[in-house]
Design a protein around this motif. Structure first.
Motif, PDB file in Angstrom:
ATOM      1  N   ALA A 160       1.013  -1.204   0.153  1.00 36.41           N
ATOM      2  CA  ALA A 160       0.148   0.045   0.043  1.00 36.41           C
ATOM      3  C   ALA A 160       0.776   1.198  -0.044  1.00 36.41           C
ATOM      4  CB  ALA A 160      -0.851   0.067   1.237  1.00 36.41           C
ATOM      5  N   PRO A 161       0.643   2.241  -0.862  1.00 36.82           N
ATOM      6  CA  PRO A 161       1.458   3.409  -0.931  1.00 36.82           C
ATOM      7  C   PRO A 161       1.329   4.212   0.373  1.00 36.82           C
ATOM      8  CG  PRO A 161      -0.725   3.664  -2.188  1.00 36.82           C
ATOM      9  CD  PRO A 161      -0.398   2.333  -1.664  1.00 36.82           C
ATOM     10  N   ASP A 162       2.237   5.108   0.550  1.00 37.26           N
ATOM     11  CA  ASP A 162       2.277   6.015   1.585  1.00 37.26           C
ATOM     12  C   ASP A 162       0.999   6.768   1.502  1.00 37.26           C
ATOM     13  OD1 ASP A 162       4.553   4.698   2.919  1.00 37.26           O
ATOM     14  OD2 ASP A 162       5.880   6.132   2.102  1.00 37.26           O
ATOM     15  N   GLU A 163       0.414   7.421   2.468  1.00 37.69           N
ATOM     16  CA  GLU A 163      -0.748   8.210   2.616  1.00 37.69           C
ATOM     17  C   GLU A 163      -0.273   9.636   1.887  1.00 37.69           C
ATOM     18  OE1 GLU A 163      -3.904  10.376   5.330  1.00 37.69           O
ATOM     19  OE2 GLU A 163      -2.604   8.700   6.318  1.00 37.69           O
ATOM     20  N   GLY A 164       0.933  10.210   2.086  1.00 32.95           N
ATOM     21  CA  GLY A 164       1.064  11.360   1.302  1.00 32.95           C
ATOM     22  C   GLY A 164       1.506  11.013  -0.053  1.00 32.95           C
ATOM     23  N   ALA A 165       1.480   9.978  -0.549  1.00 34.75           N
ATOM     24  CA  ALA A 165       1.937   9.655  -2.041  1.00 34.75           C
ATOM     25  C   ALA A 165       0.729   9.418  -2.958  1.00 34.75           C
ATOM     26  CB  ALA A 165       2.805   8.498  -1.888  1.00 34.75           C
ATOM     27  N   THR A 166      -0.282   9.737  -2.224  1.00 33.25           N
ATOM     28  CA  THR A 166      -1.473   9.332  -3.112  1.00 33.25           C
ATOM     29  C   THR A 166      -2.487  10.443  -2.787  1.00 33.25           C
ATOM     30  OG1 THR A 166      -3.287   7.738  -3.645  1.00 33.25           O
ATOM     31  CG2 THR A 166      -2.432   7.607  -1.642  1.00 33.25           C
ATOM     32  N   SER A 167      -3.539  10.487  -3.894  1.00 26.56           N
ATOM     33  CA  SER A 167      -4.559  11.619  -3.582  1.00 26.56           C
ATOM     34  C   SER A 167      -5.683  10.820  -3.121  1.00 26.56           C
ATOM     35  CB  SER A 167      -5.097  12.069  -4.884  1.00 26.56           C
ATOM     36  OG  SER A 167      -5.591  11.130  -5.750  1.00 26.56           O
ATOM     37  N   ALA A 168      -5.651   9.306  -2.978  1.00 28.73           N
ATOM     38  CA  ALA A 168      -6.977   8.459  -2.395  1.00 28.73           C
ATOM     39  C   ALA A 168      -6.630   8.555  -0.779  1.00 28.73           C
ATOM     40  CB  ALA A 168      -6.749   7.191  -2.953  1.00 28.73           C
ATOM     41  N   ARG A 169      -6.785   9.454   0.118  1.00 24.25           N
ATOM     42  CA  ARG A 169      -6.448   9.768   1.260  1.00 24.25           C
ATOM     43  C   ARG A 169      -7.177   9.007   2.356  1.00 24.25           C
ATOM     44  NH1 ARG A 169      -4.148  14.618   2.178  1.00 24.25           N
ATOM     45  NH2 ARG A 169      -3.731  13.951   4.118  1.00 24.25           N
ATOM     46  N   ASN A 170      -8.529   8.339   1.842  1.00 24.46           N
ATOM     47  CA  ASN A 170      -9.278   7.526   2.821  1.00 24.46           C
ATOM     48  C   ASN A 170      -8.600   6.056   2.662  1.00 24.46           C
ATOM     49  OD1 ASN A 170     -11.083   9.406   3.673  1.00 24.46           O
ATOM     50  ND2 ASN A 170     -12.298   9.349   1.719  1.00 24.46           N
ATOM     51  N   ARG A 171      -8.542   5.393   3.776  1.00 18.24           N
ATOM     52  CA  ARG A 171      -7.759   4.303   3.773  1.00 18.24           C
ATOM     53  C   ARG A 171      -8.280   3.235   4.863  1.00 18.24           C
ATOM     54  NH1 ARG A 171      -1.536   3.561   3.078  1.00 18.24           N
ATOM     55  NH2 ARG A 171      -1.862   5.049   1.481  1.00 18.24           N
ATOM     56  N   PHE A 172      -8.828   1.870   4.366  1.00 19.97           N
ATOM     57  CA  PHE A 172      -9.433   1.140   5.644  1.00 19.97           C
ATOM     58  C   PHE A 172      -8.662  -0.165   5.376  1.00 19.97           C
ATOM     59  CE2 PHE A 172     -13.947   3.412   5.578  1.00 19.97           C
ATOM     60  CZ  PHE A 172     -13.225   4.062   6.529  1.00 19.97           C
ATOM     61  N   SER A 173      -8.231  -0.915   6.366  1.00 23.09           N
ATOM     62  CA  SER A 173      -7.648  -2.257   6.368  1.00 23.09           C
ATOM     63  C   SER A 173      -8.756  -3.119   6.719  1.00 23.09           C
ATOM     64  CB  SER A 173      -6.678  -2.344   7.514  1.00 23.09           C
ATOM     65  OG  SER A 173      -5.282  -1.587   7.148  1.00 23.09           O
ATOM     66  N   GLY A 174      -8.960  -4.172   5.994  1.00 25.10           N
ATOM     67  CA  GLY A 174      -9.939  -5.104   6.014  1.00 25.10           C
ATOM     68  C   GLY A 174      -9.748  -6.559   5.620  1.00 25.10           C
ATOM     69  N   THR A 175     -10.678  -7.441   5.816  1.00 23.25           N
ATOM     70  CA  THR A 175     -10.556  -8.859   5.364  1.00 23.25           C
ATOM     71  C   THR A 175     -11.385  -9.053   4.131  1.00 23.25           C
ATOM     72  OG1 THR A 175      -9.810  -9.426   7.556  1.00 23.25           O
ATOM     73  CG2 THR A 175     -10.443 -11.197   6.132  1.00 23.25           C
ATOM     74  N   VAL A 176     -11.143  -9.829   3.274  1.00 29.13           N
ATOM     75  CA  VAL A 176     -11.893 -10.244   1.918  1.00 29.13           C
ATOM     76  C   VAL A 176     -12.795 -11.275   2.749  1.00 29.13           C
ATOM     77  CG1 VAL A 176     -12.372 -11.498  -0.090  1.00 29.13           C
ATOM     78  CG2 VAL A 176     -10.087  -9.866   0.432  1.00 29.13           C
ATOM     79  N   ALA A 177     -14.333 -10.710   2.622  1.00 30.98           N
ATOM     80  CA  ALA A 177     -15.475 -11.457   3.248  1.00 30.98           C
ATOM     81  C   ALA A 177     -16.281 -12.059   1.865  1.00 30.98           C
ATOM     82  CB  ALA A 177     -16.348 -10.359   3.853  1.00 30.98           C
ATOM     83  N   SER A 178     -16.041 -11.659   1.050  1.00 31.81           N
ATOM     84  CA  SER A 178     -16.807 -12.199  -0.329  1.00 31.81           C
ATOM     85  C   SER A 178     -15.938 -11.809  -1.741  1.00 31.81           C
ATOM     86  CB  SER A 178     -18.243 -11.734  -0.087  1.00 31.81           C
ATOM     87  OG  SER A 178     -18.367 -10.482  -0.447  1.00 31.81           O
ATOM     88  N   VAL A 214     -10.875 -15.211  -0.070  1.00 26.46           N
ATOM     89  CA  VAL A 214     -11.761 -14.973   0.971  1.00 26.46           C
ATOM     90  C   VAL A 214     -10.791 -15.166   2.424  1.00 26.46           C
ATOM     91  CG1 VAL A 214     -13.734 -15.562   2.473  1.00 26.46           C
ATOM     92  CG2 VAL A 214     -13.920 -15.521   0.034  1.00 26.46           C
ATOM     93  N   GLY A 215     -10.722 -14.226   3.297  1.00 31.38           N
ATOM     94  CA  GLY A 215      -9.853 -14.540   4.457  1.00 31.38           C
ATOM     95  C   GLY A 215      -8.693 -13.399   4.277  1.00 31.38           C
ATOM     96  N   ASP A 216      -8.276 -13.234   3.152  1.00 37.59           N
ATOM     97  CA  ASP A 216      -6.978 -12.212   3.110  1.00 37.59           C
ATOM     98  C   ASP A 216      -7.096 -10.880   3.683  1.00 37.59           C
ATOM     99  OD1 ASP A 216      -5.736 -14.379   1.659  1.00 37.59           O
ATOM    100  OD2 ASP A 216      -6.067 -13.665  -0.233  1.00 37.59           O
ATOM    101  N   ARG A 217      -5.933 -10.513   4.154  1.00 40.80           N
ATOM    102  CA  ARG A 217      -5.902  -9.084   4.440  1.00 40.80           C
ATOM    103  C   ARG A 217      -5.728  -8.039   3.352  1.00 40.80           C
ATOM    104  NH1 ARG A 217      -8.226  -7.488   8.928  1.00 40.80           N
ATOM    105  NH2 ARG A 217      -6.504  -5.908   9.271  1.00 40.80           N
ATOM    106  N   VAL A 218      -6.324  -6.959   2.980  1.00 39.36           N
ATOM    107  CA  VAL A 218      -6.117  -6.021   2.177  1.00 39.36           C
ATOM    108  C   VAL A 218      -6.283  -4.673   2.796  1.00 39.36           C
ATOM    109  CG1 VAL A 218      -6.921  -7.813   0.125  1.00 39.36           C
ATOM    110  CG2 VAL A 218      -8.476  -6.216   1.204  1.00 39.36           C
TER     111      VAL A 218
END
Length: 232
Positions: A160-178, A214-218
Protein backbone atom coordinates in the motif's frame (compact mmCIF):
# COMPACT_ATOMS: atom_id res chain seq x y z
CA UNK A 1 -33.74 0.50 -7.88
CA UNK A 2 -34.18 3.37 -10.32
CA UNK A 3 -31.56 6.00 -9.61
CA UNK A 4 -33.53 8.58 -11.56
CA UNK A 5 -30.59 9.50 -13.81
CA UNK A 6 -31.56 10.96 -17.22
CA UNK A 7 -29.14 11.89 -19.98
CA UNK A 8 -29.29 15.45 -21.36
CA UNK A 9 -27.18 17.46 -23.77
CA UNK A 10 -27.23 21.26 -23.62
CA UNK A 11 -26.57 23.95 -26.21
CA UNK A 12 -27.37 27.42 -24.97
CA UNK A 13 -30.85 27.39 -23.50
CA UNK A 14 -31.94 24.28 -25.39
CA UNK A 15 -31.81 20.80 -23.83
CA UNK A 16 -31.69 17.61 -25.90
CA UNK A 17 -33.24 14.70 -24.02
CA UNK A 18 -34.77 11.25 -24.44
CA UNK A 19 -37.92 12.49 -26.21
CA UNK A 20 -35.78 14.37 -28.73
CA UNK A 21 -33.62 11.32 -29.40
CA UNK A 22 -36.78 9.26 -29.89
CA UNK A 23 -38.09 11.81 -32.41
CA UNK A 24 -34.88 11.81 -34.46
CA UNK A 25 -34.75 8.04 -34.33
CA UNK A 26 -38.31 7.81 -35.62
CA UNK A 27 -37.55 10.22 -38.48
CA UNK A 28 -34.52 8.10 -39.39
CA UNK A 29 -36.56 4.89 -39.28
CA UNK A 30 -39.71 6.14 -41.06
CA UNK A 31 -38.21 8.59 -43.53
CA UNK A 32 -40.45 11.54 -42.80
CA UNK A 33 -41.45 13.92 -40.03
CA UNK A 34 -45.14 13.19 -40.56
CA UNK A 35 -44.69 9.42 -40.25
CA UNK A 36 -42.45 9.84 -37.22
CA UNK A 37 -44.96 12.12 -35.50
CA UNK A 38 -47.79 9.69 -36.25
CA UNK A 39 -45.79 6.76 -34.89
CA UNK A 40 -45.07 8.67 -31.68
CA UNK A 41 -48.62 9.98 -31.26
CA UNK A 42 -47.57 13.59 -31.76
CA UNK A 43 -48.90 16.20 -34.16
CA UNK A 44 -46.75 17.13 -37.16
CA UNK A 45 -46.75 20.87 -36.25
CA UNK A 46 -45.56 19.99 -32.74
CA UNK A 47 -42.76 17.79 -34.12
CA UNK A 48 -41.70 20.49 -36.59
CA UNK A 49 -41.73 23.13 -33.87
CA UNK A 50 -39.48 21.01 -31.68
CA UNK A 51 -37.11 20.33 -34.58
CA UNK A 52 -36.89 24.07 -35.26
CA UNK A 53 -35.93 24.71 -31.63
CA UNK A 54 -33.33 21.93 -31.66
CA UNK A 55 -31.81 23.08 -34.96
CA UNK A 56 -31.49 26.64 -33.65
CA UNK A 57 -29.13 25.28 -31.00
CA UNK A 58 -27.53 22.15 -32.45
CA UNK A 59 -27.47 23.02 -36.18
CA UNK A 60 -29.19 21.28 -39.12
CA UNK A 61 -30.62 17.92 -38.07
CA UNK A 62 -33.11 16.94 -40.79
CA UNK A 63 -32.88 17.26 -44.56
CA UNK A 64 -36.34 17.56 -46.09
CA UNK A 65 -36.93 16.38 -49.67
CA UNK A 66 -39.82 17.70 -51.74
CA UNK A 67 -42.08 15.32 -53.61
CA UNK A 68 -41.27 14.28 -57.16
CA UNK A 69 -40.54 11.12 -59.09
CA UNK A 70 -38.76 9.71 -56.07
CA UNK A 71 -41.31 10.99 -53.57
CA UNK A 72 -40.72 13.35 -50.67
CA UNK A 73 -39.47 12.63 -47.21
CA UNK A 74 -36.84 13.48 -44.64
CA UNK A 75 -33.50 12.09 -43.55
CA UNK A 76 -31.09 12.88 -40.75
CA UNK A 77 -28.02 15.00 -41.37
CA UNK A 78 -24.55 13.84 -40.39
CA UNK A 79 -24.79 16.28 -37.49
CA UNK A 80 -27.98 14.61 -36.26
CA UNK A 81 -26.38 11.17 -36.45
CA UNK A 82 -23.42 12.42 -34.42
CA UNK A 83 -25.76 14.07 -31.90
CA UNK A 84 -27.63 10.77 -31.45
CA UNK A 85 -24.33 8.93 -31.04
CA UNK A 86 -23.18 11.42 -28.39
CA UNK A 87 -26.47 11.07 -26.58
CA UNK A 88 -26.29 7.26 -26.66
CA UNK A 89 -22.75 7.35 -25.26
CA UNK A 90 -23.82 9.69 -22.47
CA UNK A 91 -26.88 7.56 -21.67
CA UNK A 92 -24.75 4.41 -21.55
CA UNK A 93 -22.22 6.06 -19.26
CA UNK A 94 -24.91 7.34 -16.89
CA UNK A 95 -26.66 3.99 -16.88
CA UNK A 96 -23.43 2.26 -15.95
CA UNK A 97 -22.81 4.80 -13.20
CA UNK A 98 -26.30 4.37 -11.77
CA UNK A 99 -25.92 0.60 -11.65
CA UNK A 100 -22.57 0.54 -9.86
CA UNK A 101 -22.89 -0.75 -6.31
CA UNK A 102 -22.14 1.58 -3.45
CA UNK A 103 -21.49 1.11 0.24
CA UNK A 104 -23.25 3.33 2.78
CA UNK A 105 -21.73 3.99 6.19
CA UNK A 106 -23.26 5.94 9.04
CA UNK A 107 -21.02 8.27 10.98
CA UNK A 108 -20.66 11.57 12.80
CA UNK A 109 -19.09 14.74 11.42
CA UNK A 110 -16.10 15.72 13.54
CA UNK A 111 -14.84 18.61 11.44
CA UNK A 112 -16.11 20.64 8.51
CA UNK A 113 -14.09 22.75 6.08
CA UNK A 114 -16.10 24.11 3.18
CA UNK A 115 -17.46 21.23 1.10
CA UNK A 116 -15.24 18.69 2.87
CA UNK A 117 -16.05 16.94 6.14
CA UNK A 118 -14.22 14.53 8.40
CA UNK A 119 -16.58 11.75 9.42
CA UNK A 120 -15.99 9.26 12.21
CA UNK A 121 -17.33 5.81 11.28
CA UNK A 122 -16.97 2.35 12.88
CA UNK A 123 -14.23 1.66 10.32
CA UNK A 124 -12.32 4.83 11.16
CA UNK A 125 -12.22 8.47 10.12
CA UNK A 126 -12.76 9.32 6.46
CA UNK A 127 -12.95 12.43 4.34
CA UNK A 128 -16.08 13.05 2.31
CA UNK A 129 -17.70 15.71 0.19
CA UNK A 130 -20.85 17.08 1.76
CA UNK A 131 -23.73 16.41 -0.63
CA UNK A 132 -24.99 19.72 -1.96
CA UNK A 133 -22.69 21.50 0.51
CA UNK A 134 -25.42 20.90 3.09
CA UNK A 135 -25.29 23.74 5.63
CA UNK A 136 -26.57 21.39 8.37
CA UNK A 137 -23.57 19.04 8.13
CA UNK A 138 -21.64 20.63 11.00
CA UNK A 139 -19.62 18.90 13.72
CA UNK A 140 -21.74 16.50 15.77
CA UNK A 141 -24.28 15.84 13.02
CA UNK A 142 -24.99 12.24 11.94
CA UNK A 143 -24.55 11.56 8.24
CA UNK A 144 -24.66 8.71 5.78
CA UNK A 145 -21.52 8.33 3.70
CA UNK A 146 -21.72 6.58 0.34
CA UNK A 147 -18.71 5.12 -1.46
CA UNK A 148 -18.98 3.93 -5.06
CA UNK A 149 -17.57 0.44 -5.58
CA UNK A 150 -15.66 1.41 -8.71
CA UNK A 151 -13.85 4.18 -6.78
CA UNK A 152 -12.24 1.73 -4.34
CA UNK A 153 -8.67 0.54 -5.00
CA UNK A 154 -7.25 -2.56 -3.29
CA UNK A 155 -3.66 -3.09 -2.19
CA UNK A 156 -1.71 -5.84 -0.55
CA UNK A 157 -0.90 -4.63 3.01
CA UNK A 158 2.85 -4.55 2.34
CA UNK A 159 2.45 -2.73 -0.99
CA UNK A 160 0.00 0.00 0.00
CA UNK A 161 1.41 3.43 -0.94
CA UNK A 162 2.18 5.95 1.78
CA UNK A 163 -0.76 8.21 2.54
CA UNK A 164 1.16 11.27 1.41
CA UNK A 165 2.04 9.66 -1.92
CA UNK A 166 -1.51 9.33 -3.23
CA UNK A 167 -4.61 11.48 -3.61
CA UNK A 168 -6.71 8.60 -2.24
CA UNK A 169 -6.54 9.76 1.36
CA UNK A 170 -9.27 7.50 2.72
CA UNK A 171 -7.80 4.16 3.73
CA UNK A 172 -9.30 1.17 5.56
CA UNK A 173 -7.70 -2.16 6.40
CA UNK A 174 -9.98 -5.15 6.11
CA UNK A 175 -10.49 -8.79 5.30
CA UNK A 176 -11.95 -10.20 2.11
CA UNK A 177 -15.40 -11.47 3.14
CA UNK A 178 -16.76 -12.29 -0.32
CA UNK A 179 -15.42 -12.56 -3.85
CA UNK A 180 -17.76 -12.71 -6.83
CA UNK A 181 -15.80 -13.11 -10.06
CA UNK A 182 -17.28 -12.32 -13.44
CA UNK A 183 -15.61 -12.78 -16.79
CA UNK A 184 -13.62 -9.55 -16.57
CA UNK A 185 -14.75 -7.80 -13.39
CA UNK A 186 -15.00 -8.99 -9.79
CA UNK A 187 -17.00 -7.66 -6.85
CA UNK A 188 -15.10 -7.88 -3.59
CA UNK A 189 -16.78 -7.47 -0.20
CA UNK A 190 -14.47 -6.31 2.59
CA UNK A 191 -15.05 -6.64 6.31
CA UNK A 192 -13.76 -3.31 7.63
CA UNK A 193 -15.55 -3.43 10.98
CA UNK A 194 -18.83 -1.95 9.79
CA UNK A 195 -22.26 -3.55 9.69
CA UNK A 196 -22.18 -3.45 5.88
CA UNK A 197 -19.07 -4.71 4.06
CA UNK A 198 -17.18 -2.22 1.90
CA UNK A 199 -17.72 -3.21 -1.74
CA UNK A 200 -14.95 -2.85 -4.32
CA UNK A 201 -15.37 -3.38 -8.05
CA UNK A 202 -12.04 -4.40 -9.60
CA UNK A 203 -10.81 -6.26 -12.65
CA UNK A 204 -10.25 -10.01 -12.54
CA UNK A 205 -6.68 -9.21 -13.55
CA UNK A 206 -6.27 -7.25 -10.29
CA UNK A 207 -7.76 -10.13 -8.29
CA UNK A 208 -5.23 -12.50 -9.84
CA UNK A 209 -2.33 -10.10 -9.44
CA UNK A 210 -3.12 -9.70 -5.74
CA UNK A 211 -3.93 -13.43 -5.45
CA UNK A 212 -7.06 -12.45 -3.53
CA UNK A 213 -9.07 -15.05 -1.66
CA UNK A 214 -11.68 -14.94 1.08
CA UNK A 215 -9.97 -14.34 4.40
CA UNK A 216 -7.04 -12.33 2.98
CA UNK A 217 -6.06 -9.03 4.51
CA UNK A 218 -6.11 -6.03 2.16
CA UNK A 219 -5.97 -2.25 2.27
CA UNK A 220 -8.74 -0.35 0.52
CA UNK A 221 -8.28 3.27 -0.49
CA UNK A 222 -10.57 5.82 -2.14
CA UNK A 223 -10.63 9.56 -2.73
CA UNK A 224 -12.65 12.04 -0.73
CA UNK A 225 -14.09 13.31 -4.02
CA UNK A 226 -15.57 9.85 -4.62
CA UNK A 227 -17.26 9.88 -1.22
CA UNK A 228 -20.53 11.68 -0.40
CA UNK A 229 -21.86 12.57 3.03
CA UNK A 230 -25.58 13.28 3.41
CA UNK A 231 -27.35 14.46 6.55
CA UNK A 232 -29.96 11.96 7.79
Amino acid sequence: MDAGVEARLHAGDVTFGTDDATLLGAIRDHGSVSAAASELGRSRPRALSRLEALESAFGPLVERRRGGSGGGGSQLTDGACELLARFDRLRAALSGTAQVAETVFEGTVTERTGELALVETPAGTLRALVAGADTDADAGVTVQVSVRADAVTLHAPDDAPDEGATSARNRFSGTVASLDRGEAVARVGLDVGTETPLTALVTVESVERLALAVGDRVVASFKATATRATVI
